[in-house]
Write a protein that holds these residues in place. Structure first.
Motif, PDB file in Angstrom:
ATOM      1  N   THR A  11       3.351   1.961   2.197  1.00 11.04           N
ATOM      2  CA  THR A  11       3.922   2.271   3.499  1.00 11.04           C
ATOM      3  C   THR A  11       5.389   1.834   3.560  1.00 11.04           C
ATOM      4  O   THR A  11       5.728   0.725   3.155  1.00 11.04           O
ATOM      5  CB  THR A  11       3.131   1.565   4.615  1.00 11.04           C
ATOM      6  OG1 THR A  11       1.775   2.007   4.570  1.00 11.04           O
ATOM      7  CG2 THR A  11       3.714   1.861   5.982  1.00 11.04           C
ATOM      8  N   THR A  69      -2.752   3.378   4.278  1.00  8.00           N
ATOM      9  CA  THR A  69      -4.170   3.023   4.197  1.00  8.00           C
ATOM     10  C   THR A  69      -4.626   2.586   5.583  1.00  8.00           C
ATOM     11  O   THR A  69      -3.799   2.286   6.447  1.00  8.00           O
ATOM     12  CB  THR A  69      -4.409   1.882   3.195  1.00  8.00           C
ATOM     13  OG1 THR A  69      -3.604   0.753   3.579  1.00  8.00           O
ATOM     14  CG2 THR A  69      -4.015   2.301   1.779  1.00  8.00           C
ATOM     15  N   ARG A  83      -2.950  -5.858   5.443  1.00 15.36           N
ATOM     16  CA  ARG A  83      -1.813  -4.936   5.312  1.00 15.36           C
ATOM     17  C   ARG A  83      -0.615  -5.464   6.102  1.00 15.36           C
ATOM     18  O   ARG A  83       0.528  -5.370   5.641  1.00 15.36           O
ATOM     19  CB  ARG A  83      -2.204  -3.545   5.816  1.00 15.36           C
ATOM     20  CG  ARG A  83      -3.345  -2.850   5.102  1.00 15.36           C
ATOM     21  CD  ARG A  83      -3.030  -2.476   3.669  1.00 15.36           C
ATOM     22  NE  ARG A  83      -3.245  -3.583   2.762  1.00 15.36           N
ATOM     23  CZ  ARG A  83      -4.448  -4.019   2.374  1.00 15.36           C
ATOM     24  NH1 ARG A  83      -5.550  -3.430   2.810  1.00 15.36           N
ATOM     25  NH2 ARG A  83      -4.546  -5.034   1.531  1.00 15.36           N
ATOM     26  N   ASP A 129       0.810  -1.223   0.000  1.00 19.60           N
ATOM     27  CA  ASP A 129       0.000   0.000   0.000  1.00 19.60           C
ATOM     28  C   ASP A 129       0.840   1.268   0.000  1.00 19.60           C
ATOM     29  O   ASP A 129       0.317   2.362   0.149  1.00 19.60           O
ATOM     30  CB  ASP A 129      -0.959   0.001   1.187  1.00 19.60           C
ATOM     31  CG  ASP A 129      -0.256   0.245   2.515  1.00 19.60           C
ATOM     32  OD1 ASP A 129       0.970  -0.017   2.591  1.00 19.60           O
ATOM     33  OD2 ASP A 129      -0.915   0.695   3.468  1.00 19.60           O
TER      34      ASP A 129
END
Length: 273
Positions: free
Chosen positions: A11, A68, A74, A9
């Motif tokens: 990160t 996110t 995640r 995502d």
């Protein structure tokens, strides 16, 4: 030395590498990270036999909260990102809630080739008080009010820290170090799902098909030891109790058990054609 990789995502995930040998990833439990918790010492012992990868889970250390909203998916992607940096495959060792996360990752990621777990905090019988069904909501409500100290107190009481121990802890530097990562507690509790309600683990929640070692400490609470026996049953894993250990294991005891288990992969591997 801190390195960074990028999760799916976007990160940035902070991680460190030490040692040489087969890749081994360590997955921390609640509120711990590379600079706070048992991982640092354990990595320094294991790096004689493995290339040890440690990383800061979301919201901890040098890894941010995420690009996110948090989800279990995640966190699994974060593990995948570090394994890619390790060359695409790795052994994995998960502790406490990190053991549950490691089980989820091993069910989804082909890069995990062997899995070791220590004291996933499930409650599978009547030997411990079940977690409240709405504990994640409770934690999020406290977080919305900015009451991180109460989040920590609630969590510590739930895991069995006695009142006097909790009172002393609040006066130490440890408490100040825990408060900045208190917002991750609802995430760890969400990872556990409903498997803290006093019932045996569902037989088909995880699809772990790699050799797995489920461990507990001989001096740990009965509910944790029973939980790891149940984990071994549902995963078809080897079960081992480490004599004299509690939930806060000693690296000098844990490391030999991990070396023995993970080294079997090298001994059983066939010759290269």
């Amino acid at each position: 030395m801190t390195r960074f990789t990028t999760s799916a995502d976007g990160t940035r995930i902070a991680y460190s590498v030490t040692g040489s040998g087969p890749a081994l990833l360590l997955v921390d439990g609640a509120m711990c990270h590379r600079r706070f918790g048992p991982t640092t010492e354990l990595a320094s012992v294991l790096d004689k036999d493995f290339t040890v990868h440690t990383y800061d889970r979301r919201g901890r250390g040098e890894t941010g909260d995420g690009a996110t909203p948090w989800s279990l998916e995640r966190e699994v992607e974060d593990i995948d990102a570090v394994i890619r940096e390790a060359g695409g495959s790795a052994f994995v060792f998960g502790v406490s809630s990190g053991a549950v996360l490691a089980m989820e990752a091993a069910s989804r990621l082909p890069g995990i080739t062997r899995l070791a777990l220590y004291e996933a905090p499930f409650v599978v019988d009547g030997t411990y008080e079940p977690r409240p069904a709405d504990i994640v909501r409770q934690m999020n409500d406290m977080l919305a009010r900015g009451d991180r100290s109460r989040m920590l107190s609630t969590f510590m009481k739930m895991v069995g820290v006695p009142a006097i121990g909790l009172a002393v802890m609040k006066l130490t530097p440890v408490w100040r170090k825990l408060k900045p990562v208190a917002h991750t507690l609802p995430w760890d509790l969400a990872i556990l799902g409903d498997d803290g309600r006093g019932s045996p683990l569902p037989a088909h929640r995880w699809k772990v098909e790699v050799p797995t070692l489920a461990m507990d400490g001989g001096k740990s609470p009965e509910y944790l030891r029973n939980a790891m026996r149940n984990v071994a049953e549902v995963l078809g894993a080897e079960h081992r109790t480490l004599p004299g250990q509690t939930h806060l294991y000693k690296s000098s005891v844990m490391a030999p058990a991990l070396v023995e288990f993970f080294s079997r992969a090298q001994r059983t591997a066939g010759p290269i054609a």
